[in-house]
Scaffold this active site. Structure first.
Site, mmCIF file in Angstrom:
data_model
loop_
_atom_site.group_PDB
_atom_site.id
_atom_site.type_symbol
_atom_site.label_atom_id
_atom_site.label_comp_id
_atom_site.label_asym_id
_atom_site.label_seq_id
_atom_site.Cartn_x
_atom_site.Cartn_y
_atom_site.Cartn_z
ATOM 1 N N LYS A 43 -9.765 -0.315 7.068
ATOM 2 C CA LYS A 43 -8.470 0.263 6.678
ATOM 3 C C LYS A 43 -7.363 -0.437 7.469
ATOM 4 O O LYS A 43 -7.536 -0.736 8.658
ATOM 5 C CB LYS A 43 -8.465 1.769 7.008
ATOM 6 N N ASN A 67 -1.819 6.695 -5.663
ATOM 7 C CA ASN A 67 -1.938 7.144 -4.269
ATOM 8 C C ASN A 67 -0.640 6.934 -3.522
ATOM 9 O O ASN A 67 0.140 6.035 -3.825
ATOM 10 C CB ASN A 67 -3.084 6.409 -3.561
ATOM 11 N N LEU A 71 -0.577 4.942 4.864
ATOM 12 C CA LEU A 71 -1.282 4.258 5.957
ATOM 13 C C LEU A 71 -1.873 5.192 7.021
ATOM 14 O O LEU A 71 -1.701 4.955 8.226
ATOM 15 C CB LEU A 71 -0.376 3.209 6.621
ATOM 16 N N CYS A 128 2.212 -2.595 1.575
ATOM 17 C CA CYS A 128 1.990 -1.160 1.348
ATOM 18 C C CYS A 128 3.246 -0.537 0.724
ATOM 19 O O CYS A 128 4.333 -0.635 1.284
ATOM 20 C CB CYS A 128 1.650 -0.435 2.646
ATOM 21 N N LYS A 162 -2.137 -9.894 2.343
ATOM 22 C CA LYS A 162 -2.272 -9.035 1.165
ATOM 23 C C LYS A 162 -0.894 -8.886 0.540
ATOM 24 O O LYS A 162 0.058 -8.439 1.188
ATOM 25 C CB LYS A 162 -2.817 -7.664 1.589
ATOM 26 N N ASN A 191 -2.040 -5.771 -4.145
ATOM 27 C CA ASN A 191 -2.005 -4.384 -3.698
ATOM 28 C C ASN A 191 -1.682 -3.528 -4.935
ATOM 29 O O ASN A 191 -1.463 -4.064 -6.032
ATOM 30 C CB ASN A 191 -0.949 -4.216 -2.600
HETATM 31 N N1 OXC Z 1 -1.668 0.248 -0.498
HETATM 32 C C1 OXC Z 1 -1.636 0.079 0.843
HETATM 33 O O1 OXC Z 1 -1.405 -1.011 1.308
HETATM 34 N N2 OXC Z 1 -1.854 1.164 1.616
HETATM 35 C C2 OXC Z 1 -2.244 2.407 1.073
HETATM 36 N N3 OXC Z 1 -2.052 2.515 -0.302
HETATM 37 C C3 OXC Z 1 -1.841 1.422 -1.091
HETATM 38 O O2 OXC Z 1 -1.784 1.521 -2.315
HETATM 39 C C4 OXC Z 1 -1.627 3.524 1.862
HETATM 40 O O3 OXC Z 1 -2.090 3.758 2.990
HETATM 41 O O4 OXC Z 1 -0.675 4.151 1.396
#
Ligand code: OXC
Length: 311
Positions: A43, A67, A71, A128, A162, A191
């Site tokens: 993670k 979502n 993080l 993110c 990423k 992402n």
């Molecule tokens: N992408 C991210 O980089 N992080 C997570 N969700 C997502 O879609 C997050 O932690 O929100």
């Protein structure tokens, strides 16, 4: 048949978890280590642990997921401890994801990784979409260039980034031009598609709490965008920069399509969340069956060889 060379290692198959899914705790990471995944990633860490956004913050929907986790993670040391002890026992490298809340935090974490004995591959998450008040870094092109310039002043271990999805040819060109200036090991596209809205018409409500229901979209919805990003970067980046394809991989066929576009490794998020780590056995069997049927004996025979229509 599915063996994949990436960085200085050969993996049994190209499949991994996407960072964020099934990799928050040591227990989940152990389950990935014991699964049929070719590799796995932690993670995204911040320096200190974070609780993340209020729940509900992840929702599976028929065509994918939404979502806004924000993080949540157990902090850099928790994952670094895991990685250091894992590498004592294993030869297959672990990927280590970091996502600082600021340029300074990213640089500090990368310093810690640089000085540590970690010998795997680091992924810098610049995309993110879910931290309130923090825009996705890699939509800011000059900032992305500044960060990479500072990082490569001192960071000598293998590093990938990423990226968020891009939707315009001019943006593919501009980002590729920046990325090509750095000794990156890889680019991971994509992402989640940031800030979508899923609503339940029965309850007339959003389905996740943070940001009034806005969240990152994954799964079947995002595959065409993911394939486009993989293809766009594969055809623009220096061949030394590999592509990890992430987005909409639910079957061997989806994996095959990402590989045709030029991906070297493949990450699975939404569908791993739905099925659990047993998914890797299914995906490897399905991809093998497709290759058998087409007469391919290795991925290298078709990777990147997507045809265009020229009549
Ligand atoms: N992408 C991210 O980089 N992080 C997570 N969700 C997502 O879609 C997050 O932690 O929100």
């Amino acid at each position: 048949m599915l063996t994949t060379s990436f960085f200085d290692h050969t993996f049994e198959n190209p499949f991994m978890n996407a960072s964020g899914v099934h990799c928050m705790t040591h227990e989940e990471l152990d389950e990935l280590a014991a699964s049929k995944a070719g590799a796995f990633i932690t993670k995204s860490a911040t320096l200190e642990s974070r609780a993340g956004n209020p729940e509900p913050r992840y929702f599976d929907v028929p065509l994918g997921s939404i979502n806004s986790m924000g993080l949540p993670n157990k902090g850099l040391d928790y994952y670094l401890d895991y990685a250091l002890s894992y590498q004592e026992k294993q030869t297959r490298p672990l990927f280590f994801s970091v996502a600082g809340m600021s340029v300074e935090e990213n640089l500090e974490m990368l310093w810690v990784i640089q000085k540590s004995n970690f010998n795997g591959i680091t992924e810098l998450n610049l995309s993110c979409p879910n931290v309130p008040g923090k825009p996705q870094v890699a939509y800011d092109f000059p900032l992305t260039k500044t960060i990479l310039t500072e990082v490569f002043q001192f960071f000598t271990k293998p590093l990938g980034v990423k990226l968020p999805p891009y939707f315009d040819m001019a943006h593919f060109d501009e980002m590729a031009e920046i990325l090509n200036q750095f000794p990156l090991t890889y680019v991971n596209s994509i992402n989640s598609i940031g800030n979508g809205l899923y609503i339940d018409p029965m309850t007339e409500s959003v389905v996740i709490k943070p940001k009034d229901g806005f969240g990152g979209i994954g799964g079947e919805y995002v595959k065409p965008t993911a394939l486009a990003n993989v293809r766009a970067f594969y055809t623009r980046l220096n061949p030394s920069i590999k592509i990890i394809g992430t987005g909409g991989i639910r079957s061997g066929q989806d994996a095959f399509e990402h590989l045709l576009c030029g991906a070297t490794m493949l990450q699975v998020g939404t569908e791993l969340h739905k099925e659990g780590p047993a998914i890797f056995e299914r995906l490897t069997a399905e991809l093998t069956a497709i290759m058998d049927e087409k007469g391919y004996t290795s991925i290298d025979e078709f990777r990147g060889k997507l045809k265009t229509i020229n009549v």
